[in-house]
Design a protein around this motif. Structure first.
Motif, PDB file in Angstrom:
ATOM      1  N   LEU A  75       0.817  -1.200   0.000  1.00 33.99           N
ATOM      2  CA  LEU A  75       0.000   0.000   0.000  1.00 33.99           C
ATOM      3  C   LEU A  75       0.858   1.260   0.000  1.00 33.99           C
ATOM      4  O   LEU A  75       2.031   1.225   0.357  1.00 33.99           O
ATOM      5  CB  LEU A  75      -0.911   0.016   1.234  1.00 33.99           C
ATOM      6  CG  LEU A  75      -1.861  -1.174   1.398  1.00 33.99           C
ATOM      7  CD1 LEU A  75      -2.499  -1.145   2.779  1.00 33.99           C
ATOM      8  CD2 LEU A  75      -2.930  -1.164   0.315  1.00 33.99           C
ATOM      9  N   GLU A  78      -1.295   8.335   1.950  1.00 32.28           N
ATOM     10  CA  GLU A  78      -1.529   9.715   1.499  1.00 32.28           C
ATOM     11  C   GLU A  78      -2.188  10.471   2.647  1.00 32.28           C
ATOM     12  O   GLU A  78      -3.166  10.000   3.229  1.00 32.28           O
ATOM     13  CB  GLU A  78      -2.442   9.699   0.277  1.00 32.28           C
ATOM     14  CG  GLU A  78      -2.813  11.059  -0.267  1.00 32.28           C
ATOM     15  CD  GLU A  78      -3.773  10.943  -1.440  1.00 32.28           C
ATOM     16  OE1 GLU A  78      -4.989  11.121  -1.214  1.00 32.28           O
ATOM     17  OE2 GLU A  78      -3.314  10.654  -2.565  1.00 32.28           O
ATOM     18  N   ARG A 100      -4.934   8.100   4.191  1.00 33.14           N
ATOM     19  CA  ARG A 100      -5.595   7.171   3.276  1.00 33.14           C
ATOM     20  C   ARG A 100      -4.570   6.166   2.746  1.00 33.14           C
ATOM     21  O   ARG A 100      -3.503   6.551   2.285  1.00 33.14           O
ATOM     22  CB  ARG A 100      -6.251   7.927   2.122  1.00 33.14           C
ATOM     23  CG  ARG A 100      -7.341   8.869   2.595  1.00 33.14           C
ATOM     24  CD  ARG A 100      -8.070   9.548   1.435  1.00 33.14           C
ATOM     25  NE  ARG A 100      -9.105  10.455   1.944  1.00 33.14           N
ATOM     26  CZ  ARG A 100      -8.904  11.735   2.214  1.00 33.14           C
ATOM     27  NH1 ARG A 100      -7.712  12.265   1.997  1.00 33.14           N
ATOM     28  NH2 ARG A 100      -9.879  12.478   2.695  1.00 33.14           N
ATOM     29  N   LYS A 102      -3.747   3.436  -0.020  1.00 38.26           N
ATOM     30  CA  LYS A 102      -4.187   3.117  -1.377  1.00 38.26           C
ATOM     31  C   LYS A 102      -3.418   1.942  -1.976  1.00 38.26           C
ATOM     32  O   LYS A 102      -2.271   1.680  -1.613  1.00 38.26           O
ATOM     33  CB  LYS A 102      -3.989   4.340  -2.283  1.00 38.26           C
ATOM     34  CG  LYS A 102      -4.858   5.531  -1.935  1.00 38.26           C
ATOM     35  CD  LYS A 102      -4.659   6.652  -2.956  1.00 38.26           C
ATOM     36  CE  LYS A 102      -5.602   7.816  -2.712  1.00 38.26           C
ATOM     37  NZ  LYS A 102      -5.445   8.885  -3.728  1.00 38.26           N
ATOM     38  N   LYS A 103      -4.096   1.264  -2.876  1.00 35.02           N
ATOM     39  CA  LYS A 103      -3.454   0.215  -3.665  1.00 35.02           C
ATOM     40  C   LYS A 103      -3.907   0.390  -5.109  1.00 35.02           C
ATOM     41  O   LYS A 103      -5.105   0.380  -5.392  1.00 35.02           O
ATOM     42  CB  LYS A 103      -3.823  -1.178  -3.156  1.00 35.02           C
ATOM     43  CG  LYS A 103      -2.992  -2.276  -3.817  1.00 35.02           C
ATOM     44  CD  LYS A 103      -2.965  -3.531  -2.977  1.00 35.02           C
ATOM     45  CE  LYS A 103      -1.953  -4.516  -3.506  1.00 35.02           C
ATOM     46  NZ  LYS A 103      -1.785  -5.674  -2.620  1.00 35.02           N
ATOM     47  N   GLU A 106      -6.523   3.020  -5.646  1.00 34.09           N
ATOM     48  CA  GLU A 106      -7.832   2.867  -5.006  1.00 34.09           C
ATOM     49  C   GLU A 106      -7.679   2.931  -3.488  1.00 34.09           C
ATOM     50  O   GLU A 106      -6.807   2.277  -2.923  1.00 34.09           O
ATOM     51  CB  GLU A 106      -8.469   1.544  -5.415  1.00 34.09           C
ATOM     52  CG  GLU A 106      -9.855   1.335  -4.815  1.00 34.09           C
ATOM     53  CD  GLU A 106     -10.470   0.015  -5.238  1.00 34.09           C
ATOM     54  OE1 GLU A 106     -11.538  -0.333  -4.691  1.00 34.09           O
ATOM     55  OE2 GLU A 106      -9.873  -0.679  -6.102  1.00 34.09           O
ATOM     56  N   VAL A 107      -8.527   3.698  -2.818  1.00 35.51           N
ATOM     57  CA  VAL A 107      -8.476   3.831  -1.370  1.00 35.51           C
ATOM     58  C   VAL A 107      -8.971   2.540  -0.716  1.00 35.51           C
ATOM     59  O   VAL A 107     -10.102   2.108  -0.953  1.00 35.51           O
ATOM     60  CB  VAL A 107      -9.326   5.024  -0.882  1.00 35.51           C
ATOM     61  CG1 VAL A 107      -9.320   5.075   0.649  1.00 35.51           C
ATOM     62  CG2 VAL A 107      -8.788   6.324  -1.454  1.00 35.51           C
ATOM     63  N   GLU A 110      -9.024   4.376   5.529  1.00 40.15           N
ATOM     64  CA  GLU A 110      -8.418   5.608   6.009  1.00 40.15           C
ATOM     65  C   GLU A 110      -8.505   5.674   7.526  1.00 40.15           C
ATOM     66  O   GLU A 110      -9.403   5.101   8.140  1.00 40.15           O
ATOM     67  CB  GLU A 110      -9.064   6.842   5.388  1.00 40.15           C
ATOM     68  CG  GLU A 110     -10.545   7.001   5.649  1.00 40.15           C
ATOM     69  CD  GLU A 110     -11.128   8.211   4.943  1.00 40.15           C
ATOM     70  OE1 GLU A 110     -10.361   9.038   4.425  1.00 40.15           O
ATOM     71  OE2 GLU A 110     -12.376   8.340   4.915  1.00 40.15           O
TER      72      GLU A 110
END
Length: 238
Positions: A75, A78, A100, A102-103, A106-107, A110
């Motif tokens: 991941l 952010e 957040r 993400k991968k 895409e979130v 969070e």
């Protein structure tokens, strides 16, 4: 009557959700979560990825551990400052931050964290030097919160115990960073005192009060060994 109908609709929706769920798939997911939790516990290092305070139920996830977990899952993190106050007239600084994870853009989840200069561990310090410190702390708390959520690790680790002292209060910033510029004991020394007391916080507080201290982050290094010896003697006699 409308409230009753709303409750009935919610119950029907919940039942429909359960009936439409692949229970075998859920069982497989739960098993994978347990395997992942076991893997994390075996690979993480105490006092680096997580910390343990005697007498507490769960170890606390530290920033290096959260970062390692995020990397293990592939991941990226952010951060976004949701709210902030930078009052140079009164010396009050506060930040509320979202992290957040993400991968592939895409979130996944969070987490949220906040910090301000009126927290007990900062209150005695020059607030105008704490602006960046409280921002970093808010980001750290948000990251740990997000990591616990995405890794389903809330039943394995807890959060922010490293900010606590023996009485369950916020430790000083100097304790948290293991420095002694104010002449008081470090967090590691506070943990040792607690361990000597066999987890008896009331005994620690009783002995500390004889020396004029109400919290462990107030203990001067010059009194530390005397307090430890008195606590140890009480444990032996008890």
């Amino acid at each position: 009557m409308s409230n009753v109908n709303e409750v009935q609709v919610q119950e029907v929706n919940a039942l429909s959700l359960i009936e439409s769920t692949n229970l075998q798939s859920i069982q497989g997911s739960i098993q994978k979560i347990k395997q992942f939790q076991t893997l994390v516990q075996s690979q993480f290092t105490q006092n680096h990825d997580f910390g343990v305070i005697p007498g507490t139920g769960k170890p606390t996830l530290l920033k290096p551990g959260a970062e390692k977990l995020i990397m293990l899952l592939g991941l990226t993190s952010e951060f976004e400052i949701l709210d902030s106050t930078r009052d140079f007239d009164t010396g009050f600084f506060q930040y509320q931050v979202a992290c957040r994870l993400k991968k592939n853009g895409e979130v996944m989840t969070e987490g949220f964290g906040s910090c301000n200069t009126r927290e007990r561990k900062y209150i005695k310090q020059d607030p105008y030097t704490m602006d960046n410190t409280v921002l970093k702390m808010a980001k750290k708390r948000a990251m740990v919160d997000a990591a616990l959520l995405v890794g389903s690790l809330s039943d394995v680790f807890t959060q922010d115990i490293e900010d606590m002292d023996l009485a369950g209060n916020q430790a000083s910033a100097y304790q948290r960073t293991y420095t002694d510029r104010d002449g008081t004991i470090s967090q590691a020394q506070a943990k040792r005192l607690y361990a000597i007391a066999k987890g008896d916080a009331e005994l620690c507080k009783s002995v500390m009060s004889k020396y004029g201290y109400s919290h462990s982050d107030e203990i001067k290094k010059t009194d530390y060994e005397k307090i430890c010896q008195e606590v140890e003697a009480s444990v032996t006699q008890g």
